[in-house]
Design an enzyme around this catalytic site. Sequence first.
Site, PDB file in Angstrom:
ATOM      1  N   CYS A 112     -60.273 -15.828 126.268  1.00  0.00           N
ATOM      2  CA  CYS A 112     -60.796 -17.199 126.229  1.00  0.00           C
ATOM      3  C   CYS A 112     -61.467 -17.620 127.530  1.00  0.00           C
ATOM      4  CB  CYS A 112     -59.673 -18.178 125.910  1.00  0.00           C
ATOM      5  SG  CYS A 112     -58.712 -17.691 124.484  1.00  0.00           S
ATOM      6  N   HIS A 235     -60.874 -25.547 127.891  1.00  0.00           N
ATOM      7  CA  HIS A 235     -60.821 -24.648 126.735  1.00  0.00           C
ATOM      8  C   HIS A 235     -60.125 -25.371 125.589  1.00  0.00           C
ATOM      9  CE1 HIS A 235     -60.081 -21.393 124.091  1.00  0.00           C
ATOM     10  NE2 HIS A 235     -58.856 -21.133 124.490  1.00  0.00           N
ATOM     11  N   ASN A 265     -59.302 -23.224 117.878  1.00  0.00           N
ATOM     12  CA  ASN A 265     -59.490 -22.445 119.107  1.00  0.00           C
ATOM     13  C   ASN A 265     -60.463 -21.299 118.812  1.00  0.00           C
ATOM     14  OD1 ASN A 265     -59.289 -20.685 121.254  1.00  0.00           O
ATOM     15  ND2 ASN A 265     -57.050 -20.685 121.328  1.00  0.00           N
TER      16      ASN A 265
HETATM   17  O1  UT7 Z   1     -56.583 -19.447 123.758  1.00  0.00           O
HETATM   18  C1  UT7 Z   1     -55.269 -19.223 124.159  1.00  0.00           C
HETATM   19  C2  UT7 Z   1     -54.447 -18.997 122.942  1.00  0.00           C
HETATM   20  N1  UT7 Z   1     -53.195 -19.567 122.785  1.00  0.00           N
HETATM   21  C3  UT7 Z   1     -52.800 -20.839 123.008  1.00  0.00           C
HETATM   22  O2  UT7 Z   1     -53.432 -21.681 123.529  1.00  0.00           O
HETATM   23  C4  UT7 Z   1     -51.448 -21.155 122.464  1.00  0.00           C
HETATM   24  C5  UT7 Z   1     -50.584 -21.941 123.399  1.00  0.00           C
HETATM   25  N2  UT7 Z   1     -49.395 -22.389 122.705  1.00  0.00           N
HETATM   26  C6  UT7 Z   1     -49.430 -23.414 121.813  1.00  0.00           C
HETATM   27  O3  UT7 Z   1     -50.475 -24.027 121.574  1.00  0.00           O
HETATM   28  C7  UT7 Z   1     -48.127 -23.821 121.168  1.00  0.00           C
HETATM   29  O4  UT7 Z   1     -47.066 -23.118 121.768  1.00  0.00           O
HETATM   30  C8  UT7 Z   1     -48.099 -23.588 119.632  1.00  0.00           C
HETATM   31  C9  UT7 Z   1     -49.051 -24.577 118.952  1.00  0.00           C
HETATM   32  C10 UT7 Z   1     -48.510 -22.167 119.305  1.00  0.00           C
HETATM   33  C11 UT7 Z   1     -46.694 -23.843 119.094  1.00  0.00           C
HETATM   34  O5  UT7 Z   1     -46.274 -25.141 119.427  1.00  0.00           O
HETATM   35  P1  UT7 Z   1     -44.832 -25.368 120.088  1.00  0.00           P
HETATM   36  O6  UT7 Z   1     -44.660 -26.815 120.235  1.00  0.00           O
HETATM   37  O7  UT7 Z   1     -44.774 -24.527 121.327  1.00  0.00           O
HETATM   38  O8  UT7 Z   1     -43.874 -24.848 118.945  1.00  0.00           O
HETATM   39  P2  UT7 Z   1     -42.757 -23.724 119.044  1.00  0.00           P
HETATM   40  O9  UT7 Z   1     -43.344 -22.411 119.342  1.00  0.00           O
HETATM   41  O10 UT7 Z   1     -41.725 -24.262 119.937  1.00  0.00           O
HETATM   42  O11 UT7 Z   1     -42.247 -23.682 117.540  1.00  0.00           O
HETATM   43  C12 UT7 Z   1     -41.573 -24.762 116.945  1.00  0.00           C
HETATM   44  C13 UT7 Z   1     -41.214 -24.437 115.514  1.00  0.00           C
HETATM   45  C14 UT7 Z   1     -40.657 -23.030 115.309  1.00  0.00           C
HETATM   46  O12 UT7 Z   1     -39.568 -23.151 114.435  1.00  0.00           O
HETATM   47  P3  UT7 Z   1     -38.067 -22.989 114.988  1.00  0.00           P
HETATM   48  O13 UT7 Z   1     -38.008 -21.602 115.557  1.00  0.00           O
HETATM   49  O14 UT7 Z   1     -37.901 -24.063 116.017  1.00  0.00           O
HETATM   50  O15 UT7 Z   1     -37.254 -23.186 113.759  1.00  0.00           O
HETATM   51  C15 UT7 Z   1     -41.766 -22.299 114.586  1.00  0.00           C
HETATM   52  O16 UT7 Z   1     -41.301 -21.322 113.712  1.00  0.00           O
HETATM   53  O17 UT7 Z   1     -42.367 -24.531 114.685  1.00  0.00           O
HETATM   54  C16 UT7 Z   1     -42.430 -23.403 113.826  1.00  0.00           C
HETATM   55  N3  UT7 Z   1     -43.828 -23.115 113.496  1.00  0.00           N
HETATM   56  C17 UT7 Z   1     -44.478 -23.716 112.487  1.00  0.00           C
HETATM   57  N4  UT7 Z   1     -44.097 -24.630 111.583  1.00  0.00           N
HETATM   58  C18 UT7 Z   1     -45.017 -25.042 110.686  1.00  0.00           C
HETATM   59  C19 UT7 Z   1     -44.670 -22.276 114.129  1.00  0.00           C
HETATM   60  N5  UT7 Z   1     -45.888 -22.323 113.539  1.00  0.00           N
HETATM   61  C20 UT7 Z   1     -45.788 -23.199 112.524  1.00  0.00           C
HETATM   62  C21 UT7 Z   1     -46.702 -23.677 111.552  1.00  0.00           C
HETATM   63  N6  UT7 Z   1     -46.270 -24.584 110.665  1.00  0.00           N
HETATM   64  N7  UT7 Z   1     -47.988 -23.253 111.514  1.00  0.00           N
END
Ligand code: UT7
Length: 308
Positions: A112, A235, A265
């Site tokens: 990215c 970004h 993204n």
């Molecule tokens: O270009 C660079 C690329 N990457 C990034 O920029 C990603 C950077 N990270 C993020 O943007 C965030 O970490 C995410 C959007 C990927 C995730 O958000 P978060 O607030 O960090 O959520 P989390 O990883 O703490 O997950 C919370 C919960 C999990 O469930 P449990 O384990 O707490 O029961 C996930 O399984 O949300 C669940 N989850 C979803 N639920 C519904 C993960 N993806 C989804 C989904 N729909 N699509």
Amino acid sequence: MNAGLIGIGHFVPEKVVTNHDLEKIVDTSDEWIRTRTGIEERRIAADDMDTSDMAYRAAANALEDAGVSGEELDLILVATVTPDQPFPSVACRLQERFGAKKAAAMDISAACSGFMYGLATAQQFINSGVYQNVLVIGVEKLSKITNWEDRNTCVLFGDGAGAAVVGPVEDGKGILSFELGSDGSGGDHLYQDEYIVMNGREVFKFAVRQMGESAVSVVEKIGLNKEDVDYLIPHQANIRIMEAARERLGIEEEKMSKSVHKYGNTSAASIPIALSEDVKSGKIKENDLVVLVGFGGGLTWGAVALRW
Ligand code: UT7
């Protein structure tokens, strides 16, 4: 010679995939995606449109905007992690399509942050007087390396392309400073196996810290203050990460570019798409101090301060 962006352009595929569409293929919800990421929909390229096809359209736009022909290009740099194939490069494909007879051509793999790496590289060739016209493109067809059964990643990404022609500009204009960085020890947080694999929380923490630091650093390098920044293009990965960078710079909401809601993204394409849209819609004006800042797999990061 100072190097500046003398023409810009972008392209996004027609097909819109909404959060509601994704609710039908993975266990997710529009509400979760919106609140955690700010994304509402994304564009997905058709099967017969490859990375080089999107790059071509964005670049044709930028060349026209700059009034530069393919034959006048000295160098083509394409930032992408989703080339049509490992080689020939997307840059070589474009060299042929634009009839860029004297141009050198190569792809850049910095995820990215790739467009920042491209701009900084172009600047060196122009500052030294070696080249006059460098085409820099950020383009991704992430849909082809997305695991459409993995809700952790498939809701985040989209396809698209953005391009700039970098050439000599008057003193005080164009690229004023840049910062590039890498930390391979974080490579396992975001990589491609067959598909994209990501440790979202780790990338999130890194991004929040690095975006803020890099944005401030490029401004300090030119002896200016955060208050002097007219416009920020972070970004477009996640609205919460973008907001953290904005708060670190202490600038108002309307001074930050935002297209993550409609494109998701798009990795290396996100910053040049945003720049192209914001210049064309008049959000960025002549003489504005604009800060571009990105982060991504590698891990990598990069920021550029430019006077528009
Ligand atoms: O270009 C660079 C690329 N990457 C990034 O920029 C990603 C950077 N990270 C993020 O943007 C965030 O970490 C995410 C959007 C990927 C995730 O958000 P978060 O607030 O960090 O959520 P989390 O990883 O703490 O997950 C919370 C919960 C999990 O469930 P449990 O384990 O707490 O029961 C996930 O399984 O949300 C669940 N989850 C979803 N639920 C519904 C993960 N993806 C989804 C989904 N729909 N699509």
